[in-house]
Design a protein around this motif. Structure first.
Motif, short mmCIF file in Angstrom:
data_model
loop_
_atom_site.label_atom_id
_atom_site.label_comp_id
_atom_site.label_asym_id
_atom_site.label_seq_id
_atom_site.Cartn_x
_atom_site.Cartn_y
_atom_site.Cartn_z
N SER A 177 -1.49 9.97 -16.98
CA SER A 177 -1.22 8.62 -16.49
C SER A 177 -2.54 7.92 -16.24
N THR A 178 -2.58 6.66 -16.61
CA THR A 178 -3.78 5.86 -16.33
C THR A 178 -3.57 4.97 -15.12
N ALA A 179 -2.47 5.20 -14.38
CA ALA A 179 -2.16 4.35 -13.23
C ALA A 179 -3.23 4.49 -12.15
N PRO A 180 -3.76 3.38 -11.65
CA PRO A 180 -4.74 3.45 -10.56
C PRO A 180 -4.08 3.91 -9.27
N MET A 181 -4.86 4.49 -8.39
CA MET A 181 -4.38 4.96 -7.09
C MET A 181 -4.97 4.09 -5.98
N HIS A 182 -4.10 3.62 -5.10
CA HIS A 182 -4.52 2.83 -3.94
C HIS A 182 -4.07 3.60 -2.69
N PHE A 183 -5.03 4.10 -1.91
CA PHE A 183 -4.67 4.92 -0.76
C PHE A 183 -3.82 4.14 0.23
N PHE A 184 -2.77 4.79 0.68
CA PHE A 184 -1.77 4.15 1.53
C PHE A 184 -1.38 5.12 2.64
N PRO A 185 -2.29 5.36 3.60
CA PRO A 185 -2.03 6.38 4.62
C PRO A 185 -0.91 5.98 5.57
N ASN A 186 -0.17 6.99 6.03
CA ASN A 186 0.73 6.77 7.16
C ASN A 186 -0.14 6.47 8.36
N THR A 187 0.16 5.43 9.06
CA THR A 187 -0.70 5.07 10.19
C THR A 187 0.06 4.29 11.24
N PRO A 188 -0.16 4.62 12.50
CA PRO A 188 0.37 3.79 13.58
C PRO A 188 -0.49 2.55 13.73
N ASP A 189 -0.14 1.74 14.71
CA ASP A 189 -0.95 0.55 15.03
C ASP A 189 -2.18 1.00 15.80
N THR A 190 -3.24 1.33 15.06
CA THR A 190 -4.43 1.87 15.70
C THR A 190 -5.07 0.88 16.67
N SER A 191 -5.00 -0.41 16.38
CA SER A 191 -5.59 -1.40 17.28
C SER A 191 -4.87 -1.42 18.62
N ARG A 192 -3.55 -1.21 18.60
CA ARG A 192 -2.79 -1.15 19.86
C ARG A 192 -3.21 0.05 20.69
N ILE A 193 -3.43 1.19 20.03
CA ILE A 193 -3.83 2.39 20.75
C ILE A 193 -5.20 2.21 21.37
N VAL A 194 -6.12 1.62 20.63
CA VAL A 194 -7.46 1.34 21.17
C VAL A 194 -7.35 0.41 22.37
N ALA A 195 -6.47 -0.59 22.27
CA ALA A 195 -6.30 -1.53 23.37
C ALA A 195 -5.73 -0.84 24.61
N GLU A 196 -4.77 0.05 24.43
CA GLU A 196 -4.19 0.77 25.57
C GLU A 196 -5.25 1.64 26.25
N ALA A 197 -6.09 2.29 25.46
CA ALA A 197 -7.16 3.10 26.03
C ALA A 197 -8.12 2.24 26.84
#
Length: 404
Positions: free
Chosen positions: A169-189
């Motif tokens: 396959s010549t299809a390009p790969m675009h990383f798409f990680p599972n992720t929570p709202d990291t900015s919210r977690i930083v804000a809570e900390a």
């Protein structure tokens, strides 16, 4: 191709580590956007989620959980997916994986109508076999679908390599990680620090004021190997002022409580329903321990690292193999290696400065692959698939253009 292409995103079920990304996609996609789910939930994954203005479509259908399945995953069949696609008339389609018959049916519709589609994937060779009859059968059933995709959306490098093993396959790969709202977690900390709320949080959870905190957060089931966390903590603690806080519930709760006995340094909280409480607890922990034997991703890794807490993880956790640099912002340990987990715990107990430095690096790693990163990669891939340069894409309307 219209100036405002139409994007259809077909997902498995709503999850907290995808919903924030999907909201960002809805806000930033320049044309109409439709989010559809195969089911509202599945056994073992019941979350209270706020969809805000997403207006998702839940397709009628059935789900079936295979025998001996180690995580709460069910195969979905939604015969109405074709009617949904034809009603929306997408220019590009996102499919969540290649396992569900619903996704096969949607992919065939795309191919018949010359509509480019992408496949998201969190599986890697660590979490699934790539040899023998099972692999041959998987390639026979789903290989055509993977080889026909316009682009891939793997959660990271290893998932991308796994997709590539389905065939040329010549299809390009675009990383798409599972992720929570990291900015919210930083804000809570930050809120906890600014308000001096740590003593009250410790008191609420019955954690001594000066104890170093090691966390396990997740379902108490065999695939997570929570007993390894308890055994490693006991081996490493010695006379140190430290606690192991087990956040979660599951089939092994009674067994684990019995194993812990009357040890006052091990605390079981059950599920903590307030995400802010979990984020704040993570932010004051010395480390998170995740000894899973089967964890295709593990969004709790992103959460812990975003809170500034390093992760002591098995080498079978997808998020850890992508985000953790062993000895720099956390530790990677062979699955089942209790002495290895114990050595990492002891090292952090003996060197608080190292723990803090690792935590800062962990936060940077998590933020670099947060919701904006994931949404931006999907949007770039989808626009390229319909021949629109991300630079030249139409501006997002003042009111987000959802499905009409």
């Amino acid at each position: 191709m219209p100036q405002a292409p139409r994007l259809y995103y077909l997902d498995d079920i709503p999850t907290p580590y995808r919903l924030g990304v999907q909201k960002r996609i809805a806000e930033q996609w320049p044309g109409a956007f439709q989010l559809a789910f195969c089911a509202e939930s599945e056994p073992g994954r019941d979350w209270e989620l706020d969809f805000e203005a997403l207006a998702p479509q839940f397709l009628a259908g059935k789900q079936w959980r295979p025998a001996r399945q180690v995580n709460p995953f069910s195969i979905k069949w939604n015969p109405g997916v074709i009617a949904s696609l034809e009603a929306f008339r997408p220019d590009v389609v996102i499919l969540s994986g290649y396992v569900h018959p619903t996704m096969w049916r949607a992919a065939r519709w795309c191919r018949r109508n010359n509509i480019p589609y992408a496949i998201s994937c969190e599986t890697s060779a660590r979490s699934s076999v790539t040899t023998g009859w099972r692999w041959i059968a998987k390639r026979a059933v789903a290989g055509w679908m993977v080889r026909g995709m316009a682009f891939g959306l793997p959660v990271g490098r290893e998932a991308g390599a796994y997709l590539a093993r389905f065939g040329p396959s010549t299809a390009p790969m675009h990383f798409f990680p599972n992720t929570p709202d990291t900015s919210r977690i930083v804000a809570e900390a930050a809120v906890l620090t600014e308000t001096g709320g740590e003593p009250a949080l410790r008191a609420e959870l019955d954690i001594p004021p000066d104890a170093a905190i090691f966390l396990f957060v997740g379902r108490l089931i065999g695939a997570k190997r929570p007993a390894d966390a308890i055994a490693a903590f006991r081996k490493a603690r010695g006379n140190a002022d430290a606690m192991l806080v087990m956040v979660g519930d599951g089939d092994l709760m009674a067994e684990l409580r019995a194993a812990a006995g009357d040890d006052p340094s091990i605390r079981f909280t059950g599920w903590l329903k307030d995400p802010a409480t979990i984020a704040r607890l993570m932010s004051i922990a010395t480390a998170m321990i995740l000894p899973s034997s089967h964890e295709p991703w593990g969004a709790v890794v992103n959460e812990s690292m975003a809170a500034g807490t390093p992760v002591i993880s098995s080498d079978q956790v997808g998020a850890s193999t992508e985000l953790v640099e062993d000895g720099v912002n956390g530790f990677l340990v062979p699955v089942g290696d209790v002495p290895g987990y114990a050595a990492a715990i002891a090292r952090l107990l003996a060197d608080p400065e190292l723990a803090r430095a690792m935590g800062a690096g962990a936060r940077d790693s998590a933020m670099s692959q947060g919701e904006d990163f994931a949404a931006g990669n999907l949007i770039s891939g989808a626009l390229a698939a319909v021949g629109v340069s991300p630079i030249d894409r139409p501006a997002v309307p003042a009111e987000s253009a959802h499905a009409a």
